[in-house]
Motif scaffolding. Structure first.
Motif, PDB file in Angstrom:
ATOM      1  N   ASP A   1      59.387 -25.329 -82.766  1.00 57.67           N
ATOM      2  CA  ASP A   1      59.147 -25.556 -84.191  1.00 57.67           C
ATOM      3  C   ASP A   1      59.510 -24.343 -85.037  1.00 57.67           C
ATOM      4  N   ARG A   2      59.175 -23.150 -84.547  1.00 60.74           N
ATOM      5  CA  ARG A   2      59.402 -21.972 -85.384  1.00 60.74           C
ATOM      6  C   ARG A   2      60.786 -21.379 -85.204  1.00 60.74           C
TER       7      ARG A   2
ATOM      8  N   GLN B   1      52.678 -17.350 -77.901  1.00 59.48           N
ATOM      9  CA  GLN B   1      52.399 -18.542 -77.103  1.00 59.48           C
ATOM     10  C   GLN B   1      52.268 -18.231 -75.615  1.00 59.48           C
TER      11      GLN B   1
ATOM     12  N   ARG C   1      55.612 -25.518 -80.047  1.00 60.97           N
ATOM     13  CA  ARG C   1      55.419 -24.576 -81.151  1.00 60.97           C
ATOM     14  C   ARG C   1      56.527 -23.526 -81.187  1.00 60.97           C
TER      15      ARG C   1
ATOM     16  N   ALA D   1      49.895 -21.821 -84.129  1.00 56.88           N
ATOM     17  CA  ALA D   1      51.334 -22.025 -83.972  1.00 56.88           C
ATOM     18  C   ALA D   1      52.132 -20.749 -84.226  1.00 56.88           C
TER      19      ALA D   1
ATOM     20  N   THR E   1      52.381 -28.072 -75.509  1.00 55.21           N
ATOM     21  CA  THR E   1      52.068 -27.704 -76.892  1.00 55.21           C
ATOM     22  C   THR E   1      52.676 -26.356 -77.249  1.00 55.21           C
TER      23      THR E   1
END
Length: 353
Positions: free
Chosen positions: A187-188, A166, A184, A162, A180
């Protein structure tokens, strides 16, 4: 039947939907900011990231912010800095504090943080580290083979995916789908997602609340939120015995050429981010268990190690290359035991850049 089922539907007017949206946005913005007040962080002088929270990057950010409030020097790196074979109180930062008679040094190591993950960790969750003294670990282990260097084309799961890039640069062995990867990235970059991830890691065994409830139907999820973060455990991950006692043998590590290493480019990215925030960075190259290398491998390692140090010094970055620690003070290829950390700390304190 239509009338019966429709009676259970919730119909909102446009203004009502607007109220719901505003309320939801307020929760998203306020919850991550209010939570630290409700959930105290008890971080003593030997604090390090609890192993159970290794993937809780929001907690890492909180610990980093706390560390720089009271310490002028932080150590950043992988499990060598974190201390995989030792308890809290026996890590490199702990020995530096003990030998210097101060509490200057804080352990911001993270287990499994290879350079590609470390760069993401520093970029997105280490923003509080500004204008500080930083001891940044460069672990050559991540350049010891194409697999460690993330250059193999065959898919395999690596730590902290993560945190890794990416989309660009591309990582050949990283095959997760676009959904996915996008998740990620969100999320960050979204504080609310970090907060929900913290709740999952700290109170729900890393699961979402619906998934945890499905596995534990008889328990009340609200009772799980105790507002007490799991403290660093004294339970050792590995027995504190040397690699020799454990039956270890010399290995022919292939080693990557420095100019071909993906992990080294990511290490330089982490270094650049830290320097751009006005930190005074010193790099520790190693320590690596040279006793574990076969003669040909040891010669290749020395070439790589010296090339790393030369590259850093050419960038005006102080690079400390420690002398090899005694063989009995290593737990494996790169992790010292407590005595090894003490020797390393003495070398570092005696070193003149």
């Amino acid at each position: 039947m239509d009338e019966f089922t429709s009676s259970h539907r919730l119909k909102l007017t446009l203004p009502q939907w607007a109220v719901v949206a505003v309320f939801g946005l307020a929760v998203m913005l306020s919850a991550p900011r209010i939570w630290p007040v409700l959930e105290p962080l008890e971080a003593g002088k030997t604090y390090r990231m609890p192993y159970e929270l290794s993937n809780d990057y929001a907690h890492y950010a909180r610990w980093a912010a706390r560390a720089v409030e009271s310490r002028d020097t932080v150590l950043i790196g992988d499990s060598v800095v974190w201390g995989q074979y030792v308890k809290p109180g026996e890590t490199l930062s702990d020995h530096l504090n003990a030998l210097s008679g101060t509490e200057r040094y804080a352990n911001l190591g993270l287990d499994g943080a290879h350079p590609a993950a470390l760069a993401g960790l520093v970029e997105h969750f280490g923003g509080a580290v500004r204008g500080k003294n930083v001891i940044l670990q460069c672990n050559p282990l991540w350049m010891s083979s194409p697999k460690h260097d993330l250059r193999e084309k065959e898919e395999f799961k690596f730590n902290h995916a993560a945190l890794a890039p990416q989309f660009s640069p591309s990582i050949p062995c990283y095959k997760d789908d676009i959904e996915t990867r996008l998740s990620r990235v969100v999320d960050r970059n979204l504080q609310f997602r970090g907060w929900t991830g913290h709740l999952q890691a700290a109170y729900f065994d890393g699961l979402s609340v619906p998934s945890w409830t499905t596995k534990n139907p008889a328990e009340n999820p609200a009772r799980r939120v105790t507002l007490k973060v799991p403290p660093p455990s004294d339970t050792l991950l590995h027995s504190p015995i040397s690699w020799v006692e454990n039956g270890g043998r010399a290995v022919d590590f292939p080693w990557m050429a420095l100019e071909e290493s993906f992990q080294f480019t990511q290490f330089l990215r982490a270094l650049d981010i830290l320097r751009s925030r006005d930190n005074r960075v010193v790099v520790v190259v190693g320590p690596f268990n040279e006793h574990m290398c076969k003669p040909e491998s040891l010669a290749r390692y020395a070439t790589l190690r010296d090339a790393i140090a030369a590259k850093l010094r050419g960038m005006n970055v102080p690079a400390f290359v420690p002398a090899a620690l005694p063989t009995e003070t290593y737990g494996d290829a790169s992790h010292p035991l407590s005595k090894g950390y003490e020797i390393l700390a003495r070398q570092l304190l005696d070193w003149k850049p």
